[in-house]
Design an enzyme around this catalytic site. Structure first.
Site, short mmCIF file in Angstrom:
data_model
loop_
_atom_site.label_atom_id
_atom_site.label_comp_id
_atom_site.label_asym_id
_atom_site.label_seq_id
_atom_site.Cartn_x
_atom_site.Cartn_y
_atom_site.Cartn_z
N GLY A 193 0.78 -1.23 0.00
CA GLY A 193 0.00 0.00 0.00
C GLY A 193 0.81 1.28 0.00
N ILE B 171 -7.01 -9.72 -11.78
CA ILE B 171 -7.50 -9.20 -13.06
C ILE B 171 -8.98 -8.89 -12.89
CG2 ILE B 171 -7.95 -9.81 -15.47
CD1 ILE B 171 -5.30 -11.36 -15.40
N ASN C 100 -4.50 2.43 -13.57
CA ASN C 100 -3.59 1.46 -12.96
C ASN C 100 -2.17 2.02 -12.98
OD1 ASN C 100 -2.70 -1.08 -11.92
ND2 ASN C 100 -2.08 -1.68 -13.99
N HIS D 240 1.78 0.57 -13.28
CA HIS D 240 2.51 -0.65 -13.63
C HIS D 240 4.02 -0.36 -13.54
CE1 HIS D 240 3.11 -4.54 -15.49
NE2 HIS D 240 4.07 -3.99 -16.20
N LEU E 236 -4.99 -6.59 -20.68
CA LEU E 236 -4.10 -6.40 -19.51
C LEU E 236 -2.91 -5.48 -19.82
CD1 LEU E 236 -3.58 -7.40 -16.57
CD2 LEU E 236 -2.05 -9.10 -17.58
N ASP E 237 -2.77 -4.42 -19.02
CA ASP E 237 -1.64 -3.48 -19.11
C ASP E 237 -1.48 -2.83 -20.48
OD1 ASP E 237 -0.99 -4.08 -16.46
OD2 ASP E 237 0.36 -5.69 -17.01
C1 GRF Z 1 3.69 -1.29 -7.52
O1 GRF Z 1 5.01 -1.48 -7.94
C2 GRF Z 1 2.76 -1.24 -8.69
O2 GRF Z 1 3.35 -0.76 -9.86
C3 GRF Z 1 2.41 -2.69 -8.89
O3 GRF Z 1 2.32 -3.21 -7.57
C4 GRF Z 1 3.18 -2.47 -6.71
C5 GRF Z 1 2.36 -2.04 -5.53
O4 GRF Z 1 3.13 -1.49 -4.52
N1 GRF Z 1 1.22 -2.83 -9.67
P1 GRF Z 1 2.45 -0.83 -3.24
O5 GRF Z 1 1.54 -1.89 -2.63
O6 GRF Z 1 1.70 0.37 -3.67
O7 GRF Z 1 3.60 -0.51 -2.34
#
Ligand code: GRF
Length: 213
Positions: free
Chosen positions: A14, A88, A103, A105, A140-141
């Site tokens: 988080g 997903i 999102n 990534h 996805l992505d």
């Molecule tokens: C991040 O690196 C994000 O890009 C990926 O999951 C990770 C989540 O990290 N989808 P956090 O839980 O926000 O620290």
């Protein structure tokens, strides 16, 4: 104008959720974080929600999509923020919220969709790495890119140091993307991004200096 309602979905630590909440005051007249949702009862993000007094729905992994559907019906969000949400989202839900799901990534998409981005960066000896905020579509992505944070990969990198640098990039770009959405600067049209109503043909990239880590 009414204040946009936002919810955050997460599965892990988080840090993005925390960072977004810390950056919420400067957009509070435009967008409010109403609640969060997780599929992981052990997620560190749950403590973040408690700290920020944000309602959090914790569901078991088995009924996750029906519970997510109910959660979204209840909050009727203008923006759904995926912050490390490792499930997903099925097309029937995505299609109900077209242009309203973002999102983050941990790669410079379209490079390395899916998992294990850091090992791929190392295996390919990439010069640059980074993170991408994009609108979510059923692929996805692959939805339209909103903003990327890019940094030069240091020579002595390993997966852990890349994760630190990438999280740093994420924490810079996600609040900007949310602020743009809150202020109606960006929107998704079809599979494209419009910024100030202008079609963005190639991703907007912020170059991040190592000294900002
Ligand atoms: C991040 O690196 C994000 O890009 C990926 O999951 C990770 C989540 O990290 N989808 P956090 O839980 O926000 O620290």
């Amino acid at each position: 104008m009414s204040i946009k309602k936002s919810v955050v979905l997460f599965s892990g630590k988080g840090s993005n959720l925390k960072n977004l909440l810390e950056n919420s005051t400067n957009i509070k007249d435009k967008l409010m974080y109403k609640a969060a949702f997780t599929n992981n009862p052990q997620a560190g993000g749950i403590d973040v929600c408690h700290k920020f007094s944000l309602d959090v729905r914790v569901c078991d992994d088995v009924n996750v999509n029906s519970e997510l559907s109910e959660f979204l019906k209840e909050y009727d969000p203008d923006l759904i923020i995926l912050a490390g949400y490792m499930k997903i989202i099925p097309p029937e839900i995505v299609n109900q919220y077209v242009g309203k799901i973002m999102n983050i990534h941990p790669s410079l998409l379209p490079k390395y969709p899916g998992l294990n981005t850091y090992s791929k960066i190392l295996a390919n000896n990439d010069t640059y790495a980074g993170a991408t905020v994009h609108f979510v579509t059923c692929n996805l992505d692959q939805g339209p890119v909103i903003l990327q944070g890019k940094y030069a990969v240091p020579d002595d990198s390993d997966e852990s140091s890349l994760q630190t640098l990438t999280h740093n990039a994420e924490h810079i770009i996600y609040p900007i993307a949310v602020k743009w959405f809150a202020n109606d600067i960006i929107r998704m049209e079809g599979e494209k991004l419009l910024l100030d109503e202008k079609l963005i043909e190639s991703p907007i990239v912020l170059l991040i200096e190592q000294s900002s880590v």
